[in-house]
Design an enzyme around this catalytic site. Structure first.
Site, PDB file in Angstrom:
ATOM      1  CG  MET A 205      -1.867  -1.118   1.351  1.00 41.70           C
ATOM      2  SD  MET A 205      -3.242  -1.015   0.228  1.00 41.70           S
ATOM      3  CE  MET A 205      -4.128   0.380   0.858  1.00 41.70           C
TER       4      MET A 205
ATOM      5  CE  LYS B   3      -0.494  -1.358  -5.136  1.00 42.69           C
ATOM      6  NZ  LYS B   3      -0.190  -0.503  -3.980  1.00 42.69           N
TER       7      LYS B   3
ATOM      8  CD  GLU C  79      -6.299  -1.316  -6.157  1.00 45.88           C
ATOM      9  OE1 GLU C  79      -5.931  -2.376  -5.598  1.00 45.88           O
ATOM     10  OE2 GLU C  79      -5.990  -0.194  -5.724  1.00 45.88           O
TER      11      GLU C  79
END
Length: 192
Positions: free
Chosen positions: A11, A15, A85
């Site tokens: 996290m 990204k 994701e």
């Protein structure tokens, strides 16, 4: 020669920002990008990919029941697929992305988490680790300065959570990237 890429990180490792920057770079060269995301990720809106630094774009939402190859043929030919994701896609959908690489000679760039808050693979991420031609870790750091590899889930009191569903959507209020040593130490301290 097209490849299946998996760019993964903890996290807060940028990204989504990198996915959106990559999209911009392709489009700046006049190439078409099919930007997709799994329906599981509703944190910033059903069809929005948003980075912590403020970049955002609309993406096509893919439900677990949808066949990505069929959806690709419906939207028409593109030069590249970028998926954010990607850990939330089913293993079968990862196989479908691989099929598009092989059969359509289409580069597919997947961005996402490798593991959950208990350091266990997400099924989609595991399949990406098995099938990808290129694996790239997007690094971030723990508060101690070491490389962060754990997505520590926090409760409302800031304590590290060690039980619960694998998928729990949240941002900086619910997760923090930590090195494995700090994560284990924090859990041990909480148990005492």
């Amino acid at each position: 020669m097209a490849k299946l890429y998996f760019k993964f990180g903890a996290m807060g490792s940028s990204k989504s920002a990198q996915a959106l920057i990559t999209r911009f770079n392709y489009e700046e060269l006049g190439m078409t990008v099919w930007l997709i995301k799994p329906s599981t990720d509703t944190r910033d809106g059903a069809d929005i990919i948003r980075s912590r630094i403020g970049l955002e774009a609309h993406a096509q939402v893919i439900t677990p029941e949808q066949n990505i190859v069929d959806e690709y043929h419906k939207v028409g030919r593109h030069d590249v697929i970028i998926a954010d994701e990607a850990q939330f896609f089913t293993p079968e959908q990862i196989d479908q992305l691989r099929e598009l690489v092989d059969d359509e000679d289409l580069p597919v760039l997947c961005f996402g988490l490798r593991t959950d808050f208990l350091t266990r693979f997400f099924p989609g991420a595991q399949r990406l680790m098995e099938l990808s031609d290129s694996l790239t870790e997007i690094k971030t750091v723990c508060a101690c300065g070491r490389k962060a590899t754990v997505n520590a889930r926090l409760d409302a009191d800031g304590k590290v959570v060690t039980q619960g569903d694998q998928v729990f959507l949240g941002g900086n209020d619910s997760y923090i990237a930590m090195c494995h040593k700090c994560w284990k130490r924090k859990i041990k301290e909480q148990q005492q």
